[in-house]
Design an enzyme around this catalytic site. Structure first.
Site, PDB file in Angstrom:
ATOM      1  CE  LYS A   5      -2.019  -1.092   3.895  1.00 18.69           C
ATOM      2  NZ  LYS A   5      -1.308  -2.356   4.202  1.00 18.69           N
ATOM      3  NE  ARG A  61      -4.388  -1.078  10.229  1.00 20.89           N
ATOM      4  CZ  ARG A  61      -3.283  -0.633   9.646  1.00 20.89           C
ATOM      5  NH1 ARG A  61      -3.217   0.596   9.209  1.00 20.89           N
ATOM      6  NH2 ARG A  61      -2.255  -1.414   9.486  1.00 20.89           N
ATOM      7  NE  ARG A  68       7.900  -2.437   5.970  1.00 20.58           N
ATOM      8  CZ  ARG A  68       6.589  -2.376   6.151  1.00 20.58           C
ATOM      9  NH1 ARG A  68       5.832  -1.788   5.256  1.00 20.58           N
ATOM     10  NH2 ARG A  68       6.037  -2.932   7.205  1.00 20.58           N
ATOM     11  NE  ARG A 118       6.537  -0.389   9.827  1.00 20.11           N
ATOM     12  CZ  ARG A 118       5.374  -0.383   9.181  1.00 20.11           C
ATOM     13  NH1 ARG A 118       5.278   0.227   8.022  1.00 20.11           N
ATOM     14  NH2 ARG A 118       4.312  -0.971   9.690  1.00 20.11           N
ATOM     15  NE  ARG A 157       2.421  -4.891  11.054  1.00 20.90           N
ATOM     16  CZ  ARG A 157       3.411  -4.709  10.192  1.00 20.90           C
ATOM     17  NH1 ARG A 157       4.619  -5.201  10.444  1.00 20.90           N
ATOM     18  NH2 ARG A 157       3.212  -4.045   9.080  1.00 20.90           N
TER      19      ARG A 157
HETATM   20  P1  AP5 Z   1       4.877  -1.542   1.760  1.00 19.21           P
HETATM   21  O1  AP5 Z   1       4.515  -0.690   0.601  1.00 19.21           O
HETATM   22  O2  AP5 Z   1       5.663  -0.933   2.867  1.00 19.21           O
HETATM   23  O3  AP5 Z   1       3.604  -2.328   2.316  1.00 19.21           O
HETATM   24  P2  AP5 Z   1       2.338  -1.795   3.129  1.00 19.21           P
HETATM   25  O4  AP5 Z   1       1.136  -2.469   2.570  1.00 19.21           O
HETATM   26  O5  AP5 Z   1       2.328  -0.299   3.167  1.00 19.21           O
HETATM   27  O6  AP5 Z   1       2.667  -2.429   4.546  1.00 19.21           O
HETATM   28  P3  AP5 Z   1       2.605  -1.857   6.014  1.00 19.21           P
HETATM   29  O7  AP5 Z   1       3.314  -2.875   6.869  1.00 19.21           O
HETATM   30  O8  AP5 Z   1       3.141  -0.443   6.102  1.00 19.21           O
HETATM   31  O9  AP5 Z   1       1.103  -1.854   6.296  1.00 19.21           O
HETATM   32  P4  AP5 Z   1       0.417  -1.925   7.633  1.00 19.21           P
HETATM   33  O10 AP5 Z   1      -0.966  -1.651   7.230  1.00 19.21           O
HETATM   34  O11 AP5 Z   1       0.663  -3.132   8.435  1.00 19.21           O
HETATM   35  O12 AP5 Z   1       1.198  -0.800   8.506  1.00 19.21           O
HETATM   36  P5  AP5 Z   1       0.839   0.710   8.892  1.00 19.21           P
HETATM   37  O13 AP5 Z   1       2.080   1.486   8.806  1.00 19.21           O
HETATM   38  O14 AP5 Z   1      -0.374   1.182   8.185  1.00 19.21           O
HETATM   39  O15 AP5 Z   1       5.690  -2.797   1.143  1.00 19.21           O
HETATM   40  C1  AP5 Z   1       6.203  -3.811   1.991  1.00 19.21           C
HETATM   41  C2  AP5 Z   1       7.541  -4.315   1.406  1.00 19.21           C
HETATM   42  O16 AP5 Z   1       7.300  -4.944   0.153  1.00 19.21           O
HETATM   43  C3  AP5 Z   1       8.571  -3.207   1.142  1.00 19.21           C
HETATM   44  O17 AP5 Z   1       9.846  -3.703   1.449  1.00 19.21           O
HETATM   45  C4  AP5 Z   1       8.457  -2.966  -0.379  1.00 19.21           C
HETATM   46  O18 AP5 Z   1       9.698  -2.556  -0.900  1.00 19.21           O
HETATM   47  C5  AP5 Z   1       8.053  -4.341  -0.881  1.00 19.21           C
HETATM   48  N1  AP5 Z   1       7.161  -4.281  -2.041  1.00 19.21           N
HETATM   49  C6  AP5 Z   1       6.058  -3.504  -2.167  1.00 19.21           C
HETATM   50  N2  AP5 Z   1       5.472  -3.721  -3.366  1.00 19.21           N
HETATM   51  C7  AP5 Z   1       6.224  -4.671  -3.986  1.00 19.21           C
HETATM   52  C8  AP5 Z   1       6.128  -5.330  -5.248  1.00 19.21           C
HETATM   53  N3  AP5 Z   1       5.131  -5.080  -6.106  1.00 19.21           N
HETATM   54  N4  AP5 Z   1       7.052  -6.258  -5.565  1.00 19.21           N
HETATM   55  C9  AP5 Z   1       8.049  -6.554  -4.695  1.00 19.21           C
HETATM   56  N5  AP5 Z   1       8.195  -5.969  -3.495  1.00 19.21           N
HETATM   57  C10 AP5 Z   1       7.289  -5.035  -3.146  1.00 19.21           C
HETATM   58  O19 AP5 Z   1       0.401   0.520  10.433  1.00 19.21           O
HETATM   59  C11 AP5 Z   1       1.332   0.197  11.433  1.00 19.21           C
HETATM   60  C12 AP5 Z   1       0.632   0.176  12.800  1.00 19.21           C
HETATM   61  O20 AP5 Z   1       0.073   1.479  13.088  1.00 19.21           O
HETATM   62  C13 AP5 Z   1      -0.552  -0.775  12.922  1.00 19.21           C
HETATM   63  O21 AP5 Z   1      -0.158  -2.090  13.264  1.00 19.21           O
HETATM   64  C14 AP5 Z   1      -1.371  -0.107  14.042  1.00 19.21           C
HETATM   65  O22 AP5 Z   1      -0.831  -0.381  15.318  1.00 19.21           O
HETATM   66  C15 AP5 Z   1      -1.184   1.375  13.750  1.00 19.21           C
HETATM   67  N6  AP5 Z   1      -2.231   1.921  12.858  1.00 19.21           N
HETATM   68  C16 AP5 Z   1      -2.042   2.495  11.648  1.00 19.21           C
HETATM   69  N7  AP5 Z   1      -3.210   2.872  11.118  1.00 19.21           N
HETATM   70  C17 AP5 Z   1      -4.177   2.515  12.003  1.00 19.21           C
HETATM   71  C18 AP5 Z   1      -5.589   2.606  12.008  1.00 19.21           C
HETATM   72  N8  AP5 Z   1      -6.266   3.159  10.974  1.00 19.21           N
HETATM   73  N9  AP5 Z   1      -6.271   2.126  13.079  1.00 19.21           N
HETATM   74  C19 AP5 Z   1      -5.626   1.586  14.126  1.00 19.21           C
HETATM   75  N10 AP5 Z   1      -4.284   1.444  14.181  1.00 19.21           N
HETATM   76  C20 AP5 Z   1      -3.553   1.915  13.135  1.00 19.21           C
END
Ligand code: AP5
Length: 217
Positions: free
Chosen positions: A16, A89, A128, A161, A172
């Protein structure tokens, strides 16, 4: 290209954040990542960061009221468009988003649901690396930086991270299944859902999203 109002939905590690950065350039709209905002609050040791770090370190969701407050503040000047990454979420967050957009007199163009098999998610999360300074996202084998540990964009230090360790990744992924996956039906019911294959190269997934959005305009 004109602005878009998008939600990016999908499991941890599906890509994402990576796609949001590409779409942000294409449409010239802000990328609103609640994860990035909360990590910044933890880094700056603000009151918000103190309240939320425990949930994030454990791979659990931050309480709805807290995160809705963060989103409300960040989206208020984005009438022309935005890319929401990591919000909503839960059903409560999705209802809150609808209310906030209603107050602003706007609505979503689409909700893009990124799909990839579990083994792809785990491989992506375990490799990552992210820039401490500018937030650019890398992967040790899929998308390595030119110089190991150094950001190509700003020269900042790349780090892993804290919630990308094996145990927390398991929590997660379960949290996603238990609390977030039901949003797929929520948005399908509203006629907004568009699913894309995110297991491909990011450029291919990007093209798929652009094509969907072109057809909607
Ligand atoms: P990346 O693009 O970083 O993936 P992502 O989907 O953004 O993954 P996240 O781990 O950031 O999502 P998340 O939803 O768990 O975390 P968030 O920060 O929102 O890609 C991942 C890897 O793959 C990278 O190394 C990239 O290079 C590689 N890659 C990507 N695309 C590729 C491709 N096509 N081919 C090959 N490789 C590829 O949330 C973190 C925490 O914050 C949560 O656990 C929670 O505690 C809190 N939080 C955040 N938002 C909320 C909410 N709305 N409500 C409650 N808690 C929340």
């Amino acid at each position: 290209m004109g602005g878009v109002r998008l939600v990016l939905l999908g499991a941890p590690g599906v890509g994402k954040g990576t796609l949001a950065k590409m779409l942000k350039e294409e449409y010239s709209v802000p990328h609103l990542s609640t994860g990035d905002m909360l990590r910044e609050a933890v880094k700056q040791r603000t009151q918000l960061g103190k309240e939320t770090s425990r949930y994030m370190n454990e791979g659990k969701l931050v309480p709805d009221d807290v995160v809705v407050g963060v989103l409300r503040e960040s989206i208020k000047d984005c009438e022309k468009g935005f890319i929401l990454d990591g919000f909503p979420r839960t059903n409560r967050q999705a209802d809150a988003l609808q209310d906030i957009l209603g107050e602003m007199g706007i609505s979503l163009d689409a909700v893009i649901n990124f799909e990839a098999p579990l083994e792809v998610l785990v491989q992506r999360l375990s490799g990552r690396r992210q820039c401490r300074e500018c937030g650019a996202i890398y992967h040790i084998s899929n998308m390595p930086s030119k110089e190991s540990g150094i950001c190509d964009v700003c020269g900042g230090e790349l780090y892993q991270r804290g919630d990308d360790g094996r145990e927390v990744v398991g929590v997660r992924l379960r949290t996603y299944e238990e609390e977030t996956a039901e949003l797929i039906d929520y948005y399908r019911g509203k006629g907004l859902l568009e699913s894309v294959n995110a297991a491909k190269h990011r450029e291919e997934t990007f093209e798929e999203v652009i094509t969907i959005l072109r057809c909607k305009k």
